[in-house]
Design an enzyme around this catalytic site. Structure first.
Site, short mmCIF file in Angstrom:
data_model
loop_
_atom_site.label_atom_id
_atom_site.label_comp_id
_atom_site.label_asym_id
_atom_site.label_seq_id
_atom_site.Cartn_x
_atom_site.Cartn_y
_atom_site.Cartn_z
N LYS A 103 0.88 -1.30 0.01
CA LYS A 103 -0.19 -0.09 -0.10
C LYS A 103 0.80 1.30 -0.13
O LYS A 103 0.62 2.46 -0.48
CB LYS A 103 -0.77 0.09 1.34
N GLU A 129 7.78 2.56 -6.06
CA GLU A 129 7.89 1.83 -4.58
C GLU A 129 7.90 3.18 -3.81
O GLU A 129 8.55 4.22 -3.94
CB GLU A 129 9.14 0.76 -4.70
N ASP A 130 7.51 2.71 -2.40
CA ASP A 130 7.67 3.85 -1.28
C ASP A 130 9.32 4.02 -0.99
O ASP A 130 9.78 4.99 -0.92
CB ASP A 130 6.78 3.66 -0.34
N ASP A 156 14.61 -0.78 0.99
CA ASP A 156 15.62 -1.04 2.38
C ASP A 156 16.44 -2.33 1.83
O ASP A 156 17.33 -2.13 1.41
CB ASP A 156 14.27 -1.53 3.33
N LYS A 175 16.91 3.64 1.23
CA LYS A 175 17.61 3.63 2.85
C LYS A 175 18.71 2.50 2.48
O LYS A 175 18.57 1.26 2.58
CB LYS A 175 16.55 2.87 3.65
N VAL A 204 11.05 5.23 8.99
CA VAL A 204 10.29 6.53 8.78
C VAL A 204 8.94 6.39 8.22
O VAL A 204 8.61 5.16 7.69
CB VAL A 204 11.00 7.12 7.40
#
Ligand code: IMP
Ligand code: MG
Length: 191
Positions: free
Chosen positions: A54, A110-111, A114, A142, A165
């Site tokens: 989401k 994508e947000d 990682d 990140k 975050v």
């Protein structure tokens, strides 16, 4: 008559456990730059943006309005962290694309990247289905926890430190997605 001490009202957006990293304005400016770059790169092509649910929903909705080209959008949902804040490495497709991607030019939206495990899996999956090209737009990078070091972010918003975050679509146990800015959760134990 004695005056009452002023009560500082803490709201969701002014929660003292949040430290703003990127303001709404900074994000808007950067997203506009990314949109313009994508519009230049994909001029004359038929572009499909694939949002990873989401977390990418806010970024995708702003980014698509910054790309002045004909385009389509689609969504996938994959499980990575679940409700925990650590990557398990296990990836599962929870919602698949609604259209065929054979011979299509795709940008996965994508947000945050990682470890990169989720996206590596997704990229492989889209290539196997015969997409013509698959690129990546990630609002946040990140880099420190990265396991998939060869994962290339073609369109990257900002780099962030190795901290948890939230905001602008990113959550902590499903909370904070609606923040108009991106913030570090100062004390994740207090969520
Ligand atoms: P990866 O497979 O470790 O790269 O995980 C990527 C996914 O984990 C992202 O799409 C996010 O949903 C989630 N994630 C990773 N870091 C954070 C964070 O700092 N805040 C919120 N979600 C995160
Ligand atoms: Mg995500």
């Amino acid at each position: 008559m004695a005056t009452e001490p002023t009560k500082i009202v803490q709201t969701e957006f002014t929660n003292s456990n949040l430290e703003v990293l990127f303001s709404a304005e900074e994000i808007q400016n950067r997203v506009k730059e990314l949109g313009a770059e994508i519009a230049r790169d994909y001029a004359g092509k038929k572009l499909i943006l694939v949002g990873v649910l989401k977390g990418s929903c806010v970024f995708l909705s702003d980014l698509m309005r910054a790309i002045d080209l004909p385009l389509e959008i689609d969504f996938m949902a994959v499980s990575s962290y679940g409700k925990a804040t650590k990557s398990s490495g296990a990836v599962q497709i929870l919602k698949d694309l609604s259209e065929d991607v054979l011979n299509q030019d795709i940008i996965v939206v994508e947000d945050i990247v990682d470890t990169g495990l989720t996206l590596s899996y997704l990229f492989e999956n889209l290539r196997v289905r015969g997409a013509n090209s698959v690129k990546l737009a990630a609002l946040l990078d990140k880099p420190e926890p990265r396991i998939k070091r060869d994962l290339r972010i073609d369109y990257c918003g900002f780099q962030v430190p190795n901290k948890f975050v939230v905001g602008y679509g990113l959550d902590a146990a499903e909370r904070w997605r609606n923040l108009p800015f991106i913030a570090v959760v100062k004390n994740p134990g207090e969520i």
